[in-house]
Design an enzyme around this catalytic site. Structure first.
Site: not given
Length: 367
Positions: A67-68
């Site tokens: 999710s970065v």
């Protein structure tokens, strides 16, 4: 102590020390980068890329940062908004008419970025994530789970398709192509959303937490709701199909250097390495609070800005398994930690240790 490769400013010795400590605790490998004023003051890596610990982590090793990736997708939307091509306060249906179905005509673009659109769950098969047209059509047909804008619920997989389709409708390019052309390319950043096959040999596959196998699935933090929809497992993220696809909320591949370099744009008023991606005002939009309260999916208090989590004067986000980016525009600093070694979420404070070490160095630099 674990052997750490790379370079760092003497004031920032706590950062490679923190990475070494994580490896000494049993982590397989990882990389850390700290950029100040758009320049690297830490660029280090260590450990191994394989579970047998026979292949050393290299300078150009890349991993799925999960999710970065959302911070990269948010940046693309902010670039378009800064150019006047995207109105963040406009209905999504202005750009994507089919999206107005099932009561979503009042969903605004900013709702997509702030996880308040009411479409948090992916309920299709995993294989459909690899087909952009099918994935976005499924989301366009769904009804929101709450009044858009009234609540927040983390859109772990869906946000990237939602924002990405708006980008595609405006530019005619996929999110991955837009990112490559307009962000990674000008900066020279080794980050990819949709990885070409020629880079496969550099990928360190995700390693599940100790005592878990590759069927380990994503879960909410302690106290969060049981994730709804189709579970994503480690073996999904390690597949070739996952790497080739564009899943702009979750399948970006890069290293700490590339993550920190890209997000330094946000820390430095829109310009890094002579490349101006957006204005200071465009950067400031990321910190415009869109929601403050309990996130119904994460099960904890959250402040959401335009595509980033807000934490005091800083912002950024982390990924499943531990990777993280933190942006401090007041200090003109971006800190990135990237790893393929998962830990159980309740026991994972690695990113915080890295960020704390970076501030130790910053205090000396600013003295």
């Amino acid at each position: 102590m674990a052997d750490i490769q790379g370079s760092y400013d003497d004031l920032f010795t706590a950062v490679p020390g923190a990475l070494a400590a994580l490896l000494d605790e049993g982590d397989t490998g990882g990389s850390v980068a700290v950029f100040v004023d758009g320049r690297p003051v830490v660029d280090v890596w260590g450990g191994f890329t394989d579970t047998d610990r026979t292949i050393p982590w290299q300078r150009d090793t890349i991993v799925n940062v999960w999710s970065v990736t959302k911070t990269m997708t948010a940046l693309c939307a902010l670039v378009l908004a800064d150019r006047g091509e995207l109105d963040l306060a406009a209905p999504v249906a202005r750009y994507w008419p089919e999206f107005a179905a099932a009561g979503k005509e009042k969903v605004l673009v900013r709702h997509l970025l702030a996880h308040t659109a009411g479409l948090p769950d992916w309920d299709g098969p995993v294989a459909e994530l690899y087909d952009w047209t099918s994935a976005t059509a499924r989301l366009a047909a769904q009804a929101p789970q709450w009044e858009p804008g009234s609540e927040a619920g983390y859109h772990s997989l869906t946000q990237g398709f939602l924002v990405g389709e708006v980008v595609r409708r405006i530019t005619g390019r996929t999110l991955g192509a837009f990112f490559a052309d307009e962000v990674a390319g000008p900066l020279g950043a080794d980050f990819h959303i949709g990885l070409p096959a020629e880079h496969d040999h550099r990928v360190a596959l995700t390693i599940p937490p100790q005592s878990r196998d590759d069927g380990y699935a994503a879960s909410a933090p302690a106290g969060g709701a049981t994730p709804a929809g189709t579970p994503i497992r480690v073996h999904d993220g390690n597949s070739v199909a996952w790497r080739r696809a564009q899943i702009p909320a979750a399948n970006g591949l890069g290293n700490a250097r590339s993550v920190a370099l890209v997000q330094s744009v946000m820390a430095c008023g829109g310009t890094v390495r002579g490349a101006r991606l957006l204005s200071q005002a465009g950067c400031d939009r990321a910190r415009e609070e869109q929601f403050h309260g309990d996130d119904r999916v994460l099960g904890m208090p959250m402040r959401w800005g335009m595509g980033y989590g807000l934490f005091g004067n800083t912002y950024g986000w982390g990924g499943w398994g531990g990777s993280l980016v933190m942006i401090d525009p007041d200090a003109r600093m971006a800190v990135a930690y990237v790893t393929h070694q998962m830990r159980e979420p309740a026991d994972d404070n690695r990113g915080l240790a890295i960020v704390t070490a970076a501030y130790d160095g910053l205090s000396g630099l600013r003295a």
